[in-house]
Motif scaffolding. Structure first.
Motif, PDB file in Angstrom:
ATOM      1  N   UNK A   1      24.910  37.535  34.845  1.00 45.96           N
ATOM      2  CA  UNK A   1      24.842  38.391  33.668  1.00 45.96           C
ATOM      3  C   UNK A   1      23.962  39.609  33.918  1.00 45.96           C
ATOM      4  N   UNK A   2      22.912  39.426  34.699  1.00 44.85           N
ATOM      5  CA  UNK A   2      21.926  40.483  34.916  1.00 44.85           C
ATOM      6  C   UNK A   2      22.315  41.470  36.014  1.00 44.85           C
ATOM      7  N   UNK A   3      23.179  41.037  36.912  1.00 42.80           N
ATOM      8  CA  UNK A   3      23.604  41.889  38.006  1.00 42.80           C
ATOM      9  C   UNK A   3      24.334  43.122  37.482  1.00 42.80           C
ATOM     10  N   UNK A   4      24.067  44.334  37.909  1.00 47.05           N
ATOM     11  CA  UNK A   4      23.165  44.758  38.995  1.00 47.05           C
ATOM     12  C   UNK A   4      21.852  45.360  38.482  1.00 47.05           C
ATOM     13  N   UNK A   5      21.328  44.830  37.384  1.00 47.38           N
ATOM     14  CA  UNK A   5      20.176  45.456  36.735  1.00 47.38           C
ATOM     15  C   UNK A   5      18.857  44.735  37.001  1.00 47.38           C
ATOM     16  N   UNK A   6      18.836  43.772  37.925  1.00 45.58           N
ATOM     17  CA  UNK A   6      17.638  42.951  38.118  1.00 45.58           C
ATOM     18  C   UNK A   6      16.382  43.775  38.350  1.00 45.58           C
ATOM     19  N   UNK A   7      16.514  44.876  39.079  1.00 44.74           N
ATOM     20  CA  UNK A   7      15.325  45.674  39.410  1.00 44.74           C
ATOM     21  C   UNK A   7      14.651  46.256  38.176  1.00 44.74           C
ATOM     22  N   UNK A   8      15.372  46.367  37.068  1.00 41.60           N
ATOM     23  CA  UNK A   8      14.807  46.912  35.836  1.00 41.60           C
ATOM     24  C   UNK A   8      14.144  45.843  34.964  1.00 41.60           C
ATOM     25  N   UNK A   9      14.364  44.562  35.262  1.00 46.20           N
ATOM     26  CA  UNK A   9      14.044  43.501  34.316  1.00 46.20           C
ATOM     27  C   UNK A   9      12.671  42.890  34.547  1.00 46.20           C
ATOM     28  N   UNK A  10      12.044  42.477  33.443  1.00 47.70           N
ATOM     29  CA  UNK A  10      10.729  41.843  33.500  1.00 47.70           C
ATOM     30  C   UNK A  10      10.826  40.454  34.134  1.00 47.70           C
ATOM     31  N   UNK A  11       9.767  40.015  34.828  1.00 47.51           N
ATOM     32  CA  UNK A  11       9.792  38.713  35.517  1.00 47.51           C
ATOM     33  C   UNK A  11       9.461  37.561  34.580  1.00 47.51           C
ATOM     34  N   UNK A  12      10.341  37.279  33.644  1.00 41.84           N
ATOM     35  CA  UNK A  12      10.093  36.184  32.712  1.00 41.84           C
ATOM     36  C   UNK A  12      10.428  34.841  33.362  1.00 41.84           C
TER      37      UNK A  12
END
Length: 439
Positions: free
Chosen positions: A159-170
């Motif tokens: 679901x998060x691909x390709x935005x992982x680099x923007x996402x907080x490390x929850x």
């Protein structure tokens, strides 16, 4: 000029979500029925497709309330003004639907509501002198919205691909019996600010909720560790599961709760964040500012619609209707698909129902990813004249393909029976096609 019944990406100025899909062109709706521009009728078994239109289509009283408000004033900026529609909706919402909460902030949609909840959680801890708290723990299979902040709440790489680099490390925990043990491991990190979840899951695992043991354990850990509990009730709020909010059926109360879809019921973009007095007092005694907002927050027009929707839900006894009718609706749907090897389980809370699909060869394992079974279900259901929404979570390994049935609260018994029959017929057709593909 003739109007196309289906519109493809190379035939429109719109940037659609799916560029390979020919979108049916809807002309009008009434009750639980949609009519396409070619005259074809579709039975709406999913409240507009996103579990939104809980009153059905074309409710005159809501339309008239919107028009009357627009004639007076439709918009002012919430940073400069309040307005009577906002004030009355907040008061009525707390009085009628959520007496456990103390304050309300209105936004335009569910993703915005959950984004604001994250900001509120962070500000709560900062104003209490706990700036080290910022991480969120959430169930890995969940979905909480499309903004970068809310996308980070899911533990689903596909679901998060390709935005992982923007996402907080929850931090994320899997569903099932090990959830509390996994939560304990996550809480070894002193930076945890909140646990965020859907009390009853919507799209990812429709109508699933952990047992009461989990909720009691969560409440005890909140008391011990000092994090907040945030419930995402964008889908379940406003009566969808047979109570005004799903948390009212559980042995725990959240500190912060979001709601959305059913609040505007498809007549205006409207959602809300509600919080307890304890959360409000942290900011009132601290920074004295909730530093977050959007252009349409609390605007008169959508809030007037929200008031009219609330009036309909209350005066027509629709939440009670969902509570009383929901269990038998689940039983009817289960009976209708009982002989299908592709349908393993039917879950239901109120008018939120889910059918879990499996490989018909063994009746247990996930359907192969390459079948794109969720897309197939939606298309075949459309061919059978019924609207459902299906989800495909298989690549992340937590759950397989799911079918959501979420009718309007106003659907008659005859209309519900028609929905059940058409969904069952569509799934029988899907099973046949899947078996042919797997042969």
């Amino acid at each position: 000029m003739s109007v196309a019944a289906e519109i493809r990406s190379d035939e429109t100025s719109v940037f659609p979500r799916f560029l390979d899909l020919a979108y049916p062109n809807v002309e009008r709706g009434e009750g639980v029925r949609l009519w396409l521009t070619d005259g074809r009728e579709i039975l709406d078994a999913c409240s507009g497709g996103a579990m939104v239109t809980c009153l059905g289509h074309g409710v005159r009283d809501v339309i008239d309330a919107a028009a009357a408000q627009a004639e007076r004033i439709s918009y002012v900026y919430n940073h400069h003004f309040t307005n009577d529609a906002q004030e009355r909706l907040a008061e009525r919402l707390l009085e009628v639907a959520a007496p456990e909460m103390a304050r309300v902030r209105f936004v335009s949609g569910g993703s915005e509501a959950n984004e604001m909840a994250l900001r509120l959680v962070r500000q709560y801890h900062v104003d209490r002198g706990e700036p080290e708290r910022f991480r969120i723990v959430s169930p890995a299979q969940a979905y909480h919205g499309a903004t970068m902040g809310t996308l980070g709440l899911a533990g689903r790489p596909a679901l998060q691909r390709p935005f992982q680099e923007y996402l907080a490390p929850h931090l994320h925990i899997p569903p099932g019996e090990t959830a509390l043990a996994e939560l304990d491991r996550a809480l070894e990190d002193d930076s945890v600010a909140a646990f965020v979840c859907e009390p009853v899951t919507a799209a990812a695992m429709p109508a699933y909720s952990p047992p009461d043991e989990f909720w009691r354990g969560l409440a005890e850990r909140r008391e011990r560790h000092g994090f907040l509990v945030v419930f995402d009730e964008v889908v379940t709020g406003m009566g969808r599961v047979g109570s005004w909010f799903a948390y009212q059926q559980l042995p725990i109360e959240p500190d912060v709760v979001s709601c959305g879809k059913g609040l505007g019921a498809g007549y205006a973009p409207l959602a809300a964040v509600l919080c307890t007095e304890n959360v409000y007092e942290a900011l009132a005694n601290g920074s004295r500012e909730l530093e977050h907002g959007h252009t349409w927050d609390g605007a008169p027009l959508p809030c007037a619609v929200g008031l009219a929707v609330l009036d309909q839900l209350e005066s027509r006894g629709l939440v009670e209707r969902v509570r009383e009718r929901g269990p038998s609706l689940r039983d009817e749907l289960e009976a209708a698909v009982r002989d299908l090897h592709i349908a393993r389980e039917v879950r239901g809370r109120g008018f939120l129902l889910g059918i879990e699909l499996v490989d018909p060869r063994d009746g247990d394992s996930f359907l192969p990813d390459e079948l794109h079974a969720a897309d197939l279900v939606d298309q075949v259901a459309y061919e059978h004249g019924v609207l459902v929404t299906s989800t495909h979570s298989t690549p992340d390994g937590y759950t397989g393909d799911q079918v959501v049935v979420a009718p309007a609260f106003t659907a008659t018994d005859e209309e519900l029976a028609e929905m059940v029959a058409r969904v069952a017929e569509a799934l029988e057709d899907v099973q046949r096609r899947v078996e042919e593909a797997l042969a």
